[in-house]
Design an enzyme around this catalytic site. Structure first.
Site, PDB file in Angstrom:
ATOM      1  CG  LEU A   1     -16.817  21.776   1.744  1.00  0.00           C
ATOM      2  CD1 LEU A   1     -15.329  21.490   1.611  1.00  0.00           C
ATOM      3  CD2 LEU A   1     -17.282  22.708   0.646  1.00  0.00           C
TER       4      LEU A   1
ATOM      5  CB  VAL B   1     -16.969  24.261  10.723  1.00  0.00           C
ATOM      6  CG1 VAL B   1     -18.294  24.720  10.134  1.00  0.00           C
ATOM      7  CG2 VAL B   1     -16.991  24.382  12.239  1.00  0.00           C
ATOM      8  CB  CYS B   2     -14.294  23.322   6.078  1.00  0.00           C
ATOM      9  SG  CYS B   2     -13.742  24.970   6.570  1.00  0.00           S
ATOM     10  N   PRO B   3     -15.637  20.456   6.464  1.00  0.00           N
ATOM     11  CG  PRO B   3     -14.652  18.717   7.672  1.00  0.00           C
ATOM     12  CD  PRO B   3     -14.572  20.195   7.437  1.00  0.00           C
TER      13      PRO B   3
END
Length: 187
Positions: A51, A46-48
């Site tokens: 970002l 999920v993080c990329p």
């Protein structure tokens, strides 16, 4: 205890930004609007997406005088390796702070102590270093940079228009409210 309406605590860290390692401190944040965008870890799922979404809106944040600081408990070296390995992360132009000591993440009361990871948290900080908005989501729930942009605009509007507030779904140019006795029970 909530960090909302509190001043950010002193910190110093090393960050990765546009191919370089740079020092970042709480003093660098003062005098402009900032967003601290915490996420659990580099090289995840999920993080990329989050970002990358912020990267797609970065120019709009910059036009508003807002600096973005993404923060995870990874090192600045890991941020560089991720940047070099991922097309999504490669487009990031904002500051990626490494917090391997967990100090910044603890300062924002956003640390999963048992795991040593940051929660998925967003903090809008005004030019005086005061936290004006906080958003926390569970591990699997990604955030929306367009909505973050809307919230930053609302925070800036309220800061520059004392006595006015922004109602639900407020967008730039929309109607605001002036709280008063006359409005009680009429909204």
């Amino acid at each position: 205890m909530s960090v909302l309406n509190t001043k950010i605590k002193p910190f110093k860290a090393t960050a990765f930004k546009e191919g370089k390692f740079i020092p970042v401190t709480d003093q660098d944040v003062l005098g402009k609007w900032a967003v601290f965008f915490f996420y659990p870890a580099d090289f995840t799922f999920v993080c990329p997406t989050e970002l990358g979404d912020v990267a797609d809106h970065y120019a709009e944040f910059q036009k508003l005088g807002v600096e973005i600081y993404s923060v995870s408990t990874d090192t600045h070296f890991t941020h560089k390796a991720w940047h070099d390995a991922s097309d999504t992360i490669r487009k990031i132009k904002y500051t990626m702070i490494g917090d391997p000591t967990l100090a910044i993440t603890r300062n924002f009361e956003n640390l999963r102590e048992e795991e040593g990871l940051a929660d998925r948290g967003t903090f809008i900080v005004d030019p005086q270093g005061v936290i004006q908005a906080v958003e926390l989501t569970a591990e699997g729930i990604g955030r929306d940079a367009a909505d973050l942009l809307r919230k930053v605009k609302a925070a800036q509007y309220v800061a520059s228009h004392p006595g006015e507030v922004c109602p639900a779904k407020w967008n730039e140019g929309g109607e605001t409210l002036k709280p008063s006795l006359d409005l009680v029970g009429k909204i």
